[in-house]
Design a protein around this motif. Structure first.
Motif, PDB file in Angstrom:
ATOM      1  N   GLY A  75       0.832  -1.205   0.000  1.00 40.18           N
ATOM      2  CA  GLY A  75       0.000   0.000   0.000  1.00 40.18           C
ATOM      3  C   GLY A  75       0.863   1.250   0.000  1.00 40.18           C
ATOM      4  O   GLY A  75       0.541   2.250  -0.653  1.00 40.18           O
ATOM      5  N   MET A  76       1.978   1.195   0.726  1.00 40.66           N
ATOM      6  CA  MET A  76       2.839   2.358   0.827  1.00 40.66           C
ATOM      7  C   MET A  76       3.528   2.627  -0.510  1.00 40.66           C
ATOM      8  O   MET A  76       3.709   3.767  -0.909  1.00 40.66           O
ATOM      9  CB  MET A  76       3.872   2.099   1.918  1.00 40.66           C
ATOM     10  N   ARG A  77       3.882   1.549  -1.216  1.00 42.52           N
ATOM     11  CA  ARG A  77       4.505   1.677  -2.524  1.00 42.52           C
ATOM     12  C   ARG A  77       3.536   2.376  -3.484  1.00 42.52           C
ATOM     13  O   ARG A  77       3.916   3.247  -4.241  1.00 42.52           O
ATOM     14  CB  ARG A  77       4.803   0.285  -3.057  1.00 42.52           C
ATOM     15  N   GLN A  98      -7.195  -0.177  -0.358  1.00 39.73           N
ATOM     16  CA  GLN A  98      -7.896   0.373  -1.516  1.00 39.73           C
ATOM     17  C   GLN A  98      -8.747   1.565  -1.101  1.00 39.73           C
ATOM     18  O   GLN A  98      -8.750   2.610  -1.755  1.00 39.73           O
ATOM     19  CB  GLN A  98      -8.773  -0.715  -2.139  1.00 39.73           C
ATOM     20  N   ALA A  99      -9.463   1.421   0.024  1.00 40.30           N
ATOM     21  CA  ALA A  99     -10.313   2.508   0.503  1.00 40.30           C
ATOM     22  C   ALA A  99      -9.463   3.741   0.803  1.00 40.30           C
ATOM     23  O   ALA A  99      -9.855   4.863   0.472  1.00 40.30           O
ATOM     24  CB  ALA A  99     -11.074   2.072   1.751  1.00 40.30           C
ATOM     25  N   LEU A 151     -15.775  -5.153   5.976  1.00 40.14           N
ATOM     26  CA  LEU A 151     -17.038  -5.072   5.245  1.00 40.14           C
ATOM     27  C   LEU A 151     -17.323  -3.651   4.789  1.00 40.14           C
ATOM     28  O   LEU A 151     -17.774  -3.423   3.678  1.00 40.14           O
ATOM     29  CB  LEU A 151     -18.185  -5.559   6.130  1.00 40.14           C
ATOM     30  N   SER A 152     -17.039  -2.691   5.652  1.00 35.64           N
ATOM     31  CA  SER A 152     -17.385  -1.324   5.284  1.00 35.64           C
ATOM     32  C   SER A 152     -16.418  -0.759   4.250  1.00 35.64           C
ATOM     33  O   SER A 152     -16.699   0.257   3.633  1.00 35.64           O
ATOM     34  CB  SER A 152     -17.436  -0.433   6.519  1.00 35.64           C
ATOM     35  N   ALA A 153     -15.270  -1.419   4.046  1.00 30.69           N
ATOM     36  CA  ALA A 153     -14.304  -0.913   3.064  1.00 30.69           C
ATOM     37  C   ALA A 153     -14.635  -1.355   1.654  1.00 30.69           C
ATOM     38  O   ALA A 153     -14.055  -0.860   0.695  1.00 30.69           O
ATOM     39  CB  ALA A 153     -12.894  -1.371   3.423  1.00 30.69           C
TER      40      ALA A 153
END
Lengths: 336, 340
Positions: free
Chosen positions: A164-166, A196-197, B261-263
């Motif tokens: 994720g940091m990459r 992703q979020a 779930l919320s993500a």
């Protein structure tokens, strides 16, 4: 004036088997501050289209004469991307006004050079900063995308970063030259939902803050629904449907778009059967005649769909669909 | 469905040594840490978690493809029972027939120099399950038909196939030895949605028709929700929640499950539900947090969470949660079925 305007883009590749059509008659516009989602299966020509905007396709690429890609940065003379001849003229579209984020961040960083050095290098090429200014700016950008302890991270190599940091470092690098248009090719596909979020939120913030346009390529309709303003659905090199996110996802007009949505596992209804789009995407070597989708389409009429090429029609609510039955589907939906 | 487990794991741990000191390894990395679970016969058991949570290692340990450091794992069928901790020799060969693995990347899993027929036939030949070539061919054709591959496909090489077709070839290869237990490790993650639906439907058909039990490893919760009967959520080598699918998705009880779930991005563009932010990333398993391993990212963490590691306890029929304060939370708003 739109930031980038693509008109009738047709891309062919010269191969041993002859000319292969990868993209045909694709047109779209992106305004500043707008996110356009480009959706489609592997092999539909999404990445080829994106690379054309930066002229990154290989030497065997043939752009059609009618095709135009116009980059209109506000306050500057418009650039006709496809008529650029020399490598040195391509600076503005390669890292200057246009930047790109790739799917696999590990493959996009040089493994033997520190992340910081790579960020500084491109700032020295594209801006008038001095080395120490560039260093300061790079660290600021790493901090901006939420990388803890950016000064230490600046000295590290890509392999010392987590996935994720990459990806966030990649975004920081792409944004450090303040591009006007960002091309994000499956930027979240390799990431966990939680990361992703975070990345999606970050990209939305950055659009708000810098007002840049984004071409967001993905095959995940959920990600599109949460980020994009407009959607273009691509199949075998053609745009089959374009419209706003609400139009395309709520009332898909093309059978292919509908197929993609039906195939998606939905959390709101666990008992709904998953309906695959039957068959596989045909090889670009033998593109079907007529409508390119007719070999897999549940509505296809023999003698009609395999002969007539459907033109994009604009439905009453503004979305554009390339299907011979678009009006019928629309009026039926309206009645229901 | 019978209630007998085909796989029974008790306090299973998988530890890997970290470097070597003068007197043997200095430290261990606990990839799977004290996990107990039962996979019932004929069930589709889902295992979810972020990368680095130990899903793959657990799957491999159940196949005796990763070392079992502590605890016990049993495989039970009508006629045999294997203790995987001590299994070797002929017994291990027998277990290899009965337990198979389907990989994530169908592009890397198939040899480019073998025809599809040879790829599918290889396990039969290696294990000596068939005596004549005619017998092998008959078996290969039978399995290929189940996976919707025709005779013409069998003569070709893998490069001629699309991702979905290649995954069907991998499935055929896993099925050919007649296994009772299959670990499917992210088997649809690399596929497009339309093909993903096709492969999932195929796996479900196989489970129903051939009575095979699946351990389905995935990081995609919506896929798991649609295919599995039972779901276990893993975090840093521990199970934090395990429940029947419907129960888990209606009312998640662990803060981590709720955050996962919320993500998931909703397909509804007007869904303004803010994703619960999970700050930071999964800590390194070489140096896991003390107490509850999730406390560094949990928004409800208190002092007790830092001191004591919570154990799984049953909160509803079959619904086990490892959280000290699970009673206090109501995450049903993040449950997937709230609108249904």
């Amino acid at each position: 004036m739109s930031l980038i305007s693509v008109q009738d883009l047709t891309i062919r590749f010269a191969t041993d088997e002859g000319l292969i059509t990868a993209v045909e008659d694709v047109s779209f516009d992106i305004a500043p501050g707008e996110i356009l989602g480009l959706v489609g299966e592997s092999g539909s020509g999404k990445s080829v289209t994106a690379k054309a905007l930066m002229r990154l396709n290989g030497g065997n690429t043939r752009y059609d004469e009618r095709s135009t890609i116009t980059l209109g940065v506000p306050g500057e003379a418009p650039v006709e991307v496809l008529s650029l001849k020399r490598e040195r003229d391509m600076g503005p579209i390669r890292g200057g006004a246009v930047s790109m984020i790739f799917q696999e961040p590990m493959a996009s960083f040089a493994p033997a050079i520190t992340v910081g050095q790579q960020m500084v290098e491109q700032l020295l090429i594209h801006t008038k900063m001095t080395k120490s200014q560039a260093r300061k700016h790079a660290i600021e950008m790493l901090d901006r995308v939420g990388i803890p302890d950016p000064a230490r991270r600046f000295e590290q190599y890509a392999f010392e970063f987590s996935g994720g940091m990459r990806q966030r470092a990649m975004i920081a690098m792409a944004l450090s030259t303040s591009p006007k248009l960002l091309i994000a090719d499956e930027p979240t596909t390799a990431l966990d939902v939680t990361i992703q979020a975070q990345v999606i939120d970050l990209m939305k913030d950055l659009v708000r803050e810098f007002g840049m346009g984004i071409l967001f390529i993905t095959h995940d309709l959920g990600v599109i629904a949460q980020t994009a303003d407009k959607v273009a659905v691509m199949y075998l090199g053609k745009l089959v449907e374009t419209g706003t996110v609400r139009q395309v996802i709520r009332t898909p007009g093309h059978p292919y778009t509908r197929g993609l949505i039906d195939a998606l596992p939905k959390l709101s209804d666990l008992d709904a059967p998953l309906t695959p789009v039957p068959g596989d995407i045909p090889s670009p070597l033998n593109r079907p005649a007529g409508c390119v989708f007719h070999t897999r389409c549940p509505l296809a009429k023999p003698g009609l769909c395999d002969a007539v090429v459907p033109q994009a029609e604009t439905l009453p609510d503004g979305q554009s669909v390339a299907c011979l039955f678009a009006q019928d589907i629309y009026s039926k939906e309206g009645a229901a | 469905m019978s209630k007998d487990p085909v796989i029974e794991a008790k306090s299973l741990s998988v530890n890997y040594p970290l470097g070597k000191g003068l007197f043997g390894p200095r430290a261990y990395l606990s990839a799977v840490d004290n996990i107990s679970l039962n996979i019932e016969k004929g069930s589709f058991f889902g295992l979810v978690g972020e990368s680095g949570s130990g899903k793959t290692t657990l799957g491999r340990a159940l196949l005796k493809a990763a070392p079992i450091s502590e605890g016990e794992v049993f495989y039970r069928d009508e006629d045999v029972s294997h203790d995987l901790r001590t299994i070797k020799g002929l017994e291990l060969k027998d277990y290899r027939k009965r337990a198979q693995l389907i990989f994530q990347d169908p592009y890397a899993a198939l040899s480019p120099r073998m025809t599809v027929r040879d790829i599918i036939a290889e396990p039969l030949e290696v294990m000596g399950l068939t005596k004549t070539r005619a017998e092998t061919d008959a078996r290969v054709r039978e399995i290929a038909a189940k996976c919707r591959l025709n005779l013409e496909h069998l003569r070709r090489f893998p490069h001629a196939f699309s991702g979905g077709q290649r995954q069907r070839i991998s499935i055929a290869r896993a099925l050919v030895s007649g296994p009772k237990f299959i670990v499917a490790d992210e088997s649809v993650a690399a596929l497009d949605v339309s093909i993903q639906a096709d492969v999932l439907n195929l796996l479900k058909t196989i489970q129903r028709d051939m009575g095979i039990s699946f351990l389905f490893i995935s990081h995609d919760l919506s896929v798991v929700a649609h295919t599995c009967d039972h779901v276990a959520v893993m975090y840093l080598g521990n199970l934090v929640e395990t429940a029947p699918t419907r129960s888990l998705f209606t009312r998640p009880r662990h803060p981590y499950t709720s955050a996962l779930l919320s993500a998931i991005p909703s397909l509804d563009p007007d869904d303004t539900r803010e994703a619960e932010k999970l700050t930071g990333e999964i800590p390194s398993p070489a140096n896991p947090p003390k107490g509850c391993k999730f406390h560094t990212r949990c928004r409800f963490a208190r002092d007790a969470c830092k001191a004591e590691r919570p154990q799984l306890r049953e909160m509803a029929p079959g619904h086990m949660v490892a959280c000290h304060f699970a009673e206090e939370f109501d995450f049903s708003e993040n449950g997937a079925l709230q609108s249904a």
